[in-house]
Design a protein around this motif. Structure first.
Motif, PDB file in Angstrom:
ATOM      1  N   THR A   1     -26.635 -25.073  36.430  1.00 50.25           N
ATOM      2  CA  THR A   1     -27.570 -25.451  35.717  1.00 50.25           C
ATOM      3  C   THR A   1     -26.878 -24.832  34.571  1.00 50.25           C
ATOM      4  OG1 THR A   1     -28.812 -22.832  36.202  1.00 50.25           O
ATOM      5  CG2 THR A   1     -29.937 -25.813  36.506  1.00 50.25           C
ATOM      6  N   LYS A   2     -25.892 -23.966  35.060  1.00 53.53           N
ATOM      7  CA  LYS A   2     -24.864 -23.191  33.229  1.00 53.53           C
ATOM      8  C   LYS A   2     -24.627 -24.622  32.499  1.00 53.53           C
ATOM      9  CE  LYS A   2     -21.096 -21.037  32.324  1.00 53.53           C
ATOM     10  NZ  LYS A   2     -19.835 -20.144  33.446  1.00 53.53           N
ATOM     11  N   LYS A   3     -24.793 -23.683  30.747  1.00 53.01           N
ATOM     12  CA  LYS A   3     -24.520 -24.520  29.764  1.00 53.01           C
ATOM     13  C   LYS A   3     -22.938 -24.506  29.255  1.00 53.01           C
ATOM     14  CE  LYS A   3     -28.726 -26.554  30.411  1.00 53.01           C
ATOM     15  NZ  LYS A   3     -28.955 -28.189  30.484  1.00 53.01           N
ATOM     16  N   TYR A   4     -23.126 -24.867  28.484  1.00 53.64           N
ATOM     17  CA  TYR A   4     -21.487 -25.264  27.746  1.00 53.64           C
ATOM     18  C   TYR A   4     -21.546 -26.100  26.864  1.00 53.64           C
ATOM     19  CZ  TYR A   4     -20.434 -24.572  33.050  1.00 53.64           C
ATOM     20  OH  TYR A   4     -20.048 -24.496  34.575  1.00 53.64           O
ATOM     21  N   SER A   5     -20.863 -25.419  25.914  1.00 52.06           N
ATOM     22  CA  SER A   5     -20.556 -25.391  23.942  1.00 52.06           C
ATOM     23  C   SER A   5     -19.213 -25.679  24.149  1.00 52.06           C
ATOM     24  CB  SER A   5     -21.081 -24.193  23.369  1.00 52.06           C
ATOM     25  OG  SER A   5     -22.502 -24.352  23.974  1.00 52.06           O
ATOM     26  N   GLY A   6     -18.798 -26.707  23.442  1.00 50.03           N
ATOM     27  CA  GLY A   6     -17.506 -26.275  22.764  1.00 50.03           C
ATOM     28  C   GLY A   6     -16.522 -28.074  22.216  1.00 50.03           C
ATOM     29  N   ASP A   7     -15.378 -28.271  21.765  1.00 51.82           N
ATOM     30  CA  ASP A   7     -15.221 -29.876  21.663  1.00 51.82           C
ATOM     31  C   ASP A   7     -14.058 -29.776  21.483  1.00 51.82           C
ATOM     32  OD1 ASP A   7     -14.162 -28.955  19.728  1.00 51.82           O
ATOM     33  OD2 ASP A   7     -14.965 -28.689  18.039  1.00 51.82           O
ATOM     34  N   ILE A   8     -13.874 -31.203  22.458  1.00 51.02           N
ATOM     35  CA  ILE A   8     -12.214 -31.887  22.521  1.00 51.02           C
ATOM     36  C   ILE A   8     -12.686 -33.518  21.469  1.00 51.02           C
ATOM     37  CG2 ILE A   8     -10.711 -32.774  24.122  1.00 51.02           C
ATOM     38  CD1 ILE A   8     -12.879 -30.841  26.361  1.00 51.02           C
ATOM     39  N   ARG A   9     -11.385 -33.273  21.562  1.00 47.80           N
ATOM     40  CA  ARG A   9     -10.721 -34.537  20.655  1.00 47.80           C
ATOM     41  C   ARG A   9     -10.964 -35.611  21.776  1.00 47.80           C
ATOM     42  NH1 ARG A   9      -5.899 -35.745  18.295  1.00 47.80           N
ATOM     43  NH2 ARG A   9      -4.697 -34.646  19.363  1.00 47.80           N
ATOM     44  N   ARG A  10     -11.314 -36.984  21.499  1.00 47.14           N
ATOM     45  CA  ARG A  10     -11.723 -37.952  22.408  1.00 47.14           C
ATOM     46  C   ARG A  10      -9.747 -38.617  22.133  1.00 47.14           C
ATOM     47  NH1 ARG A  10     -16.921 -41.029  22.315  1.00 47.14           N
ATOM     48  NH2 ARG A  10     -15.863 -42.972  22.194  1.00 47.14           N
ATOM     49  N   GLU A  11      -9.349 -38.201  21.674  1.00 49.95           N
ATOM     50  CA  GLU A  11      -7.673 -39.430  21.879  1.00 49.95           C
ATOM     51  C   GLU A  11      -6.774 -37.726  23.106  1.00 49.95           C
ATOM     52  OE1 GLU A  11      -5.174 -37.104  18.468  1.00 49.95           O
ATOM     53  OE2 GLU A  11      -6.729 -38.023  17.616  1.00 49.95           O
ATOM     54  N   ALA A  12      -7.338 -37.433  23.574  1.00 47.19           N
ATOM     55  CA  ALA A  12      -6.702 -36.180  24.718  1.00 47.19           C
ATOM     56  C   ALA A  12      -7.043 -37.748  25.707  1.00 47.19           C
ATOM     57  CB  ALA A  12      -8.009 -35.014  25.384  1.00 47.19           C
ATOM     58  N   THR A  13      -5.896 -36.891  26.339  1.00 45.46           N
ATOM     59  CA  THR A  13      -5.411 -37.875  27.927  1.00 45.46           C
ATOM     60  C   THR A  13      -6.961 -37.647  29.151  1.00 45.46           C
ATOM     61  OG1 THR A  13      -4.263 -36.476  29.004  1.00 45.46           O
ATOM     62  CG2 THR A  13      -3.454 -38.014  27.777  1.00 45.46           C
ATOM     63  N   LEU A  14      -7.006 -38.343  30.374  1.00 46.06           N
ATOM     64  CA  LEU A  14      -8.041 -37.396  30.983  1.00 46.06           C
ATOM     65  C   LEU A  14      -7.768 -36.223  31.525  1.00 46.06           C
ATOM     66  CD1 LEU A  14     -10.642 -37.473  32.527  1.00 46.06           C
ATOM     67  CD2 LEU A  14      -9.531 -39.162  33.757  1.00 46.06           C
ATOM     68  N   ASN A  15      -6.868 -36.346  32.102  1.00 48.76           N
ATOM     69  CA  ASN A  15      -6.421 -35.151  32.655  1.00 48.76           C
ATOM     70  C   ASN A  15      -6.049 -33.930  31.721  1.00 48.76           C
ATOM     71  OD1 ASN A  15      -5.648 -35.249  34.885  1.00 48.76           O
ATOM     72  ND2 ASN A  15      -3.316 -35.773  34.919  1.00 48.76           N
ATOM     73  N   GLN A  16      -5.719 -34.082  30.570  1.00 54.03           N
ATOM     74  CA  GLN A  16      -6.402 -33.558  29.253  1.00 54.03           C
ATOM     75  C   GLN A  16      -7.408 -32.453  29.147  1.00 54.03           C
ATOM     76  OE1 GLN A  16      -4.567 -35.292  26.065  1.00 54.03           O
ATOM     77  NE2 GLN A  16      -2.727 -33.647  25.828  1.00 54.03           N
ATOM     78  N   VAL A  17      -8.250 -32.847  29.103  1.00 55.54           N
ATOM     79  CA  VAL A  17      -9.536 -32.793  29.238  1.00 55.54           C
ATOM     80  C   VAL A  17     -10.468 -32.289  30.344  1.00 55.54           C
ATOM     81  CG1 VAL A  17     -12.154 -34.161  29.338  1.00 55.54           C
ATOM     82  CG2 VAL A  17     -10.477 -34.923  27.791  1.00 55.54           C
ATOM     83  N   LEU A  18      -9.661 -32.591  31.529  1.00 54.39           N
ATOM     84  CA  LEU A  18      -9.915 -32.497  32.992  1.00 54.39           C
ATOM     85  C   LEU A  18      -9.472 -30.880  33.070  1.00 54.39           C
ATOM     86  CD1 LEU A  18     -10.131 -34.744  35.033  1.00 54.39           C
ATOM     87  CD2 LEU A  18     -12.020 -33.995  34.543  1.00 54.39           C
ATOM     88  N   GLN A  19      -8.574 -30.133  32.680  1.00 60.14           N
ATOM     89  CA  GLN A  19      -7.893 -29.197  31.745  1.00 60.14           C
ATOM     90  C   GLN A  19      -8.509 -28.020  31.701  1.00 60.14           C
ATOM     91  OE1 GLN A  19      -4.268 -28.864  30.794  1.00 60.14           O
ATOM     92  NE2 GLN A  19      -3.370 -28.199  32.401  1.00 60.14           N
TER      93      GLN A  19
END
Length: 383
Positions: free
Chosen positions: A344-362
């Motif tokens: 149930t942990k919650k997260y906050s932050g932002d990531i650009r949508r032009e990032a590759t999938l691996n960058q987001v998963l990192q």
């Protein structure tokens, strides 16, 4: 949790080189989780056209040795009057510019929508982000594939105008309906015959009559869209979705209706009336109407969260990991499989949508501790 800027810069450098010890990894994850700005700062390392050459050189560096040399040369003495995030930016920039040759874009809140992302090794299996992809189906049944822009305008009802798909209204098919459909990993923007601008998110469909703006202005939405409605006091603009209707005269709002069980309507400007089968309400700017199982609930929200996708961002604020990965799945056209319990942990932050999938998963791995395995367009999440 706030550590000395020099130490944080050193941890960032070691993270980029995959040299963190077990204790350093724990410290680094705690630092990332302590403030959404820390995630954005980490993202701000931008890959360059010669990124692989730079990273190859980066991986040959003795971080501890060079850090000691640079610390003495830089003689960094943070002032208590300075923002500590900016100080870390300066420190990390010095390391990466002088040691690795990789630039750092200094974090400022005004750069949120343009934040660069972390570079990955080029040989890793990866998936590129979505882009401008859609299909326009005219009332007469003809179909036009849209990739970026219309290469050749074979349909007299459509054209390109200022980067938008412009839908003209000829009235040739009096009882016909037009549709703009985006696939997963696609988005598009359109100008309706009345001048209303519509931004359609991935895996969404907008349907409207060929006689739109001639007696009524009604559209039907499946998925998510942001509307900038052209004002017409005599002809209200109506959006129908999941047994719910939103009526406006001229305003800016976002509707997320991916689920049949729950929808969100967020008002940024003007006023709208929302009606369900059981209830109705008038929304003011900053209001969000949640409809779940026919029940209407209105409350104040951070409106940027609802339109961040239109600005090219994933923006999370107190969201669960499954909510976050639902967005990831649509934008990268992947399947998500879970092993273990998300929690149930919650997260906050932002990531650009032009990032590759691996960058987001990192980034998600760094803050959540979950392990992500990408194979054949399937992301396995292990908790």
């Amino acid at each position: 949790m706030q550590k000395a800027p020099e130490l944080i810069a050193k941890l960032i450098t070691k993270f980029l080189k995959n040299e963190l010890s077990e204790q350093e990894s724990k410290d680094f994850e705690l630092w990332l989780a302590s403030d959404p700005k820390n995630i954005t700062l980490l993202e701000s390392f931008r890959d360059t056209p010669s990124v692989q050459e730079e990273l190859n050189y980066f991986n040959t560096i003795d971080t501890d040795k060079d850090w000691a040399i640079l610390s003495n040369k830089l003689n960094l003495k943070p002032s208590p009057k300075l923002n500590w995030i900016k100080i870390i930016s300066y420190s990390a920039a010095a390391i990466l510019l002088l040691v690795a040759g990789i630039g750092l874009y200094q974090y400022t809140t005004s750069q949120r929508a343009k934040m660069p992302v972390l570079a990955l090794q080029a040989d890793a299996y990866d998936i590129k982000p979505g882009g401008l992809k859609a299909q326009f189906i005219s009332a007469d049944g003809s179909s036009t594939v849209l990739n970026g822009k219309i290469a050749k305008e074979t349909d007299a009802n459509i054209a390109t105008k200022e980067g938008f798909l412009w839908v003209k209204n000829t009235g040739r098919q009096k009882n016909g309906y037009n549709q703009l459909k985006t696939p997963k990993a696609g988005e598009y923007k359109m100008i309706l015959p009345d001048g209303t601008k519509v931004f359609l998110n991935s895996a969404s469909t907008l349907r409207f009559s060929n006689n739109f703006n001639k007696g009524d202005r009604r559209v039907e939405l499946d998925g998510e869209a942001y509307f900038e409605v052209a004002h017409n006091q005599d002809l209200p603009f109506v959006v129908k979705f999941n047994k719910t209707e939103v009526e406006v005269l001229g305003t800016h709002f976002n509707i997320s209706a991916y689920s049949e069980e729950a929808t969100k309507t967020t008002l940024l400007e003007g006023a709208i009336k929302i009606r369900t089968e059981k209830d109705q309400s008038i929304l003011k700017p900053g209001d969000e109407a949640n409809v779940a199982n026919g029940m209407l609930n209105v409350h104040k929200v951070d409106t940027y969260k609802s339109i961040a996708w239109k600005e090219g961002m994933f923006y999370f604020h107190e969201d669960g990991i499954t909510e976050i990965l639902d967005q990831i799945a649509r934008w990268y056209d992947v399947k998500i499989e879970y092993q273990g319990t998300p929690g149930t942990k919650k997260y906050s932050g932002d990531i650009r949508r032009e990032a590759t999938l691996n960058q987001v998963l990192q980034m998600l791995n760094a803050v959540s501790g979950a392990k992500f395995d990408l194979k054949d367009r399937t992301v396995t999440v292990n908790f």
